[in-house]
Write an enzyme that holds these catalytic residues in place. Structure first.
Site, PDB file in Angstrom:
ATOM      1  N   GLN A 134     -21.697  17.831 -62.166  1.00  6.51           N
ATOM      2  CA  GLN A 134     -21.045  18.840 -61.323  1.00  6.51           C
ATOM      3  C   GLN A 134     -21.995  19.041 -60.140  1.00  6.51           C
ATOM      4  OE1 GLN A 134     -18.179  20.648 -61.028  1.00  6.51           O
ATOM      5  NE2 GLN A 134     -19.112  21.725 -59.314  1.00  6.51           N
ATOM      6  N   GLN A 136     -21.164  20.038 -56.750  1.00 12.08           N
ATOM      7  CA  GLN A 136     -20.910  21.097 -55.770  1.00 12.08           C
ATOM      8  C   GLN A 136     -21.632  22.366 -56.217  1.00 12.08           C
ATOM      9  OE1 GLN A 136     -16.863  22.576 -55.400  1.00 12.08           O
ATOM     10  NE2 GLN A 136     -17.010  22.579 -53.199  1.00 12.08           N
ATOM     11  N   TYR A 271     -16.016  25.793 -67.099  1.00 10.37           N
ATOM     12  CA  TYR A 271     -15.339  26.147 -65.844  1.00 10.37           C
ATOM     13  C   TYR A 271     -13.869  25.709 -65.837  1.00 10.37           C
ATOM     14  CZ  TYR A 271     -20.210  26.636 -64.412  1.00 10.37           C
ATOM     15  OH  TYR A 271     -21.523  26.986 -64.331  1.00 10.37           O
ATOM     16  N   GLY A 272     -13.202  25.943 -64.689  1.00 11.52           N
ATOM     17  CA  GLY A 272     -11.795  25.574 -64.532  1.00 11.52           C
ATOM     18  C   GLY A 272     -11.576  24.111 -64.164  1.00 11.52           C
ATOM     19  N   GLY A 273     -12.088  23.685 -63.003  1.00  9.41           N
ATOM     20  CA  GLY A 273     -11.869  22.309 -62.580  1.00  9.41           C
ATOM     21  C   GLY A 273     -12.706  21.940 -61.371  1.00  9.41           C
ATOM     22  N   MET A 274     -12.835  20.630 -61.111  1.00 10.61           N
ATOM     23  CA  MET A 274     -13.560  20.137 -59.934  1.00 10.61           C
ATOM     24  C   MET A 274     -12.831  18.926 -59.380  1.00 10.61           C
ATOM     25  SD  MET A 274     -16.074  20.425 -57.816  1.00 10.61           S
ATOM     26  CE  MET A 274     -16.245  19.318 -56.415  1.00 10.61           C
ATOM     27  N   GLU A 275     -12.567  18.980 -58.066  1.00 12.31           N
ATOM     28  CA  GLU A 275     -11.695  18.009 -57.407  1.00 12.31           C
ATOM     29  C   GLU A 275     -12.369  16.681 -57.063  1.00 12.31           C
ATOM     30  OE1 GLU A 275     -12.839  20.920 -56.173  1.00 12.31           O
ATOM     31  OE2 GLU A 275     -13.466  20.695 -54.093  1.00 12.31           O
ATOM     32  N   HIS A 299      -3.504  22.526 -57.248  1.00 13.33           N
ATOM     33  CA  HIS A 299      -4.674  22.935 -56.468  1.00 13.33           C
ATOM     34  C   HIS A 299      -5.659  21.777 -56.312  1.00 13.33           C
ATOM     35  CE1 HIS A 299      -7.724  25.764 -54.893  1.00 13.33           C
ATOM     36  NE2 HIS A 299      -8.567  24.945 -55.504  1.00 13.33           N
ATOM     37  N   GLU A 300      -6.041  21.196 -57.446  1.00  9.23           N
ATOM     38  CA  GLU A 300      -7.042  20.118 -57.395  1.00  9.23           C
ATOM     39  C   GLU A 300      -6.520  18.927 -56.591  1.00  9.23           C
ATOM     40  OE1 GLU A 300      -9.898  21.053 -58.261  1.00  9.23           O
ATOM     41  OE2 GLU A 300      -9.305  22.795 -59.455  1.00  9.23           O
ATOM     42  N   HIS A 303      -6.817  19.235 -52.828  1.00  7.31           N
ATOM     43  CA  HIS A 303      -8.154  18.935 -52.309  1.00  7.31           C
ATOM     44  C   HIS A 303      -8.265  17.479 -51.839  1.00  7.31           C
ATOM     45  CE1 HIS A 303     -10.670  22.442 -52.687  1.00  7.31           C
ATOM     46  NE2 HIS A 303     -10.332  22.651 -53.945  1.00  7.31           N
ATOM     47  N   GLU A 322     -11.368  25.597 -49.294  1.00  7.80           N
ATOM     48  CA  GLU A 322     -10.640  26.336 -50.327  1.00  7.80           C
ATOM     49  C   GLU A 322      -9.434  27.117 -49.794  1.00  7.80           C
ATOM     50  OE1 GLU A 322     -10.835  25.628 -53.268  1.00  7.80           O
ATOM     51  OE2 GLU A 322     -12.815  24.721 -53.470  1.00  7.80           O
ATOM     52  N   ASP A 379     -24.136  28.785 -54.011  1.00  3.85           N
ATOM     53  CA  ASP A 379     -23.549  29.215 -55.290  1.00  3.85           C
ATOM     54  C   ASP A 379     -23.499  30.744 -55.389  1.00  3.85           C
ATOM     55  OD1 ASP A 379     -23.151  26.651 -56.068  1.00  3.85           O
ATOM     56  OD2 ASP A 379     -24.718  26.599 -57.600  1.00  3.85           O
ATOM     57  N   TYR A 387     -11.219  31.369 -50.827  1.00  6.09           N
ATOM     58  CA  TYR A 387      -9.886  30.908 -51.223  1.00  6.09           C
ATOM     59  C   TYR A 387      -8.818  31.826 -50.612  1.00  6.09           C
ATOM     60  CZ  TYR A 387     -12.246  28.341 -55.042  1.00  6.09           C
ATOM     61  OH  TYR A 387     -13.046  27.510 -55.778  1.00  6.09           O
ATOM     62  N   MET A 571     -15.611  30.132 -69.882  1.00  3.16           N
ATOM     63  CA  MET A 571     -16.153  31.489 -69.797  1.00  3.16           C
ATOM     64  C   MET A 571     -15.112  32.529 -69.415  1.00  3.16           C
ATOM     65  SD  MET A 571     -19.984  30.933 -68.337  1.00  3.16           S
ATOM     66  CE  MET A 571     -19.595  29.951 -66.912  1.00  3.16           C
TER      67      MET A 571
HETATM   68 ZN   LIG Z   1     -10.540  24.445 -54.960  1.00  2.00          ZN
END
Ligand SMILES: [Zn+2]
Length: 615
Positions: A134, A136, A271-275, A299-300, A303, A322, A379, A387, A571
């Site tokens: 990860q 970003q 986490y949710g996701g990474m594009e 969403h992803e 991107h 975003e 971060d 967003y 989380m």
């Molecule tokens: Zn995004």
């Protein structure tokens, strides 16, 4: 406008620009580290330059060569939070247009912030280790030496040696056996190669390796997941992915990355996701069994244009990534499900936006659209603000100019900055020049208060969203509230929520949670029986229903909560449920944590321990 210095990199990116990155890695699961060689092809951007400076963070640099010859190099003192500059001396000065090839041999260390190494216990079938990256915002530098700024984009060749299948943010070009030259290697390793022909910034460099299988979910899409979950993931994503791609293409232009794949990570992914390009990394909680969380993919996928093809030049302009992505995601939802869904998603987003502004404080720097990150860690600035403020700015322009004309600007914008990076000022210039010959549009654009939008902290004016879908949620919650406080004649039935989206159920359950008096226990049972929430495999719904039950201290739901806490490590769901279970039954909360602590990601484990007050 001259390119600006990115304040979050120590590299001399205004003097050299990476055009190609060839990276060769060996993964060692037993050591939880990787090592290899990276060859950066750099273009010289100014005259009489004698040194290349790269970003590194906790890397073990072994050898550096320039144009095939050993070079003199030093690793400078660490500058928090940016890491240590790797300074490479050039034998003779280079001039604008010259090519320089810097090759570094290095390894990661245990302080690497980009990689998560998981034990077999942390994966779903618990049979093999797993690792994923990860990068970003500024973690690529702890994975490999690079110009770690989104203003620099390079093509990539990956060569990754691992005992387990590998995914990377490129197109697969083959798998071959590894033949050790001299030193013995880990047995059974293969070399997986990938190519990314579209220039990408360092933060989109991504790798994962583990017990991963794949299946097609569309004509240009695969889903990657653990073998046991594969069919379920395939059923969930099938058809919709291609619908989303086609819809985005109709709004912008053809998808450029050849394939759009999704890697469903192990359930402990926090986490949710990474594009990541060609392959989105996603939490397994998007696989809900009822297709209702699939919109996360919209969403992803978005991107692929905003962020990945057209990138913010620094993290100070993160809203360009975003805000645009959230705007396109909602336009896709509007086109696929109807305009009401564009508005409903924007209403949910506004709530998150408002909460983030309250959390930072309405005067905080990080509540601005364009922020100052000098000396700061991107971060720390992360929240729903880029967003949602970004979305609201674009939606404001959309209404100001009018949908029909605005929609002609969208492909123009994404063509102008295709494969490039830009700042908010570039965006402004492009918008104004695009409409300069349109008298009507340019006169309304003259009224845009750019400084207020870019630099004023806090919330802008709230637009009039269409509340059709939200009103139904509030109305139904109101009926339950009446039932809870008096002898109302309301008789709940499954038809109350038939045809509702997962988002609507979430808004309804959150409203119930906000009641001044918790729902009475027989009504929780009634809700369970009539609406079937307890049987939902959708983490968004099930976690909210358990929240309703825990707030009402309904003992019947404690065991179920404990069971669910061993199911996912995201989380967003784990933390609130632990806090509530702890209030209801501390012994059970502690037992549950003890049983599952090996399953959670270290970040998740640490915060839950804090939440539970144990050390
Ligand atoms: Zn995004």
């Amino acid at each position: 406008m001259a390119p600006a210095k990115d304040p979050n990199t120590l590299s001399n990116h205004l003097e050299f620009s990476t055009t190609h990155t060839a990276i060769s890695l060996t993964l060692s699961f037993s050591k939880s580290s990787l090592y290899g060689e990276v060859e950066l092809t750099l273009k010289t951007l100014a005259d009489d330059l004698k040194q290349v400076v790269l970003d590194t963070s906790f890397l073990d640099i072994k050898v550096v060569a320039v144009n095939g010859k050993g070079a003199k190099w030093t690793v400078g003192d660490r500058v928090e939070p940016y890491g240590s500059p790797l300074r490479v001396d050039l034998e003779k000065a280079v001039n604008s247009g010259d090519e320089v090839i810097v090759k570094v041999t290095w390894g990661t260390t245990e302080k690497c912030t980009a990689l998560q190494w998981m034990t077999p216990e942390q994966t779903s079938n618990k049979r093999h280790p797993y690792m994923f990256s990860q990068c970003q915002a500024i973690h690529a530098r702890s994975l490999y030496p690079c110009q770690d700024t989104p203003s620099i984009k390079s093509t990539f060749d990956f060569s990754i040696r691992s005992p387990l299948p590998v995914c990377a943010s490129g197109l697969p070009t083959g798998v071959r056996h590894f033949v050790p030259a001299t030193s013995p290697s880990e047995p059974g390793t293969l070399v997986y190669t990938f190519r990314q022909p579209i220039p990408i910034p360092s933060y989109l460099m991504a790798i994962a390796s583990g017990d991963i299988a794949n299946a097609a979910v569309g004509p240009r899409s695969l889903v990657y997941a653990g073998p046991e979950e594969l069919l379920r993931c395939k059923r969930e994503l099938e058809d919709d992915v291609e619908t989303f791609i086609k819809t985005a293409e109709s709004l912008i232009y053809a998808y450029e990355w050849t394939t759009y794949n999704v890697l469903i990570l192990p359930p402990s992914f926090p986490y949710g996701g990474m594009e990541n390009p060609c392959i989105t990394f996603a939490t397994p909680t998007i696989i809900s069994g009822d297709k209702s969380n699939v919109d996360v993919i919209a969403h992803e996928l978005s991107h692929s244009w905003s962020g990945n093809l057209v990138s913010n030049a620094s993290w100070e302009h993160f809203w360009l990534n975003e805000g645009w992505t959230t705007y396109i995601e909602r336009r896709i939802q509007g086109k696929v499900h109807g305009d009401k869904h564009f508005h409903f998603s924007a209403i949910i987003g506004w709530k998150a936006f408002k909460e983030s502004v309250e959390l930072f404080g309405a005067d905080h720097e990080f509540t601005k659209l364009v922020i100052d990150l000098k000396g700061k860690d991107p971060d720390d600035a992360f929240s729903s603000i880029p967003y949602e403020k970004g979305f609201n700015f674009l939606y404001y322009l959309d209404r100001l100019i009018g949908r029909e004309k605005w929609d002609t600007f969208i492909p123009h914008y994404f063509s102008s900055y295709r494969r490039k990076s830009l700042t908010s000022f570039d965006f402004k210039d492009t918008l104004l020049s695009f409409f300069s010959k349109d008298v009507e549009a340019s006169s309304v654009l003259a009224n845009v208060d750019w400084d207020t939008w870019f630099y004023k902290p806090g919330l802008p004016e709230k637009p009039d969203f269409d509340t059709t879908l939200a009103d139904a949620c509030y109305a139904l919650a109101g009926s339950w509230q009446a039932l809870n406080s008096s002898n109302s004649s309301f008789k709940p039935s499954p038809s109350d929520i038939s045809g509702w989206t997962s988002g609507q159920i979430v808004v309804f359950l959150e409203r119930i949670t906000d009641f001044p008096t918790p729902l009475r226990k027989h009504l929780i049972e009634l809700m369970r029986d009539e609406y079937g929430f307890l049987k939902s495999e959708n983490a968004e719904i099930l976690s909210r229903f358990l929240t309703v039950g825990l707030k009402a201290k309904d003992e019947k739901l404690y065991r179920k909560t404990a069971e669910v806490l061993g199911r996912w490590g995201r989380m967003k769901f784990v933390r609130p449920l632990y806090r509530l279970l702890n209030e209801c039954d501390r012994k059970l909360a502690l037992e549950t944590f003890e049983k599952n602590k090996g399953f959670y990601h270290p970040i998740c484990r640490g915060v839950v321990m804090k939440d539970l007050g144990i050390s």
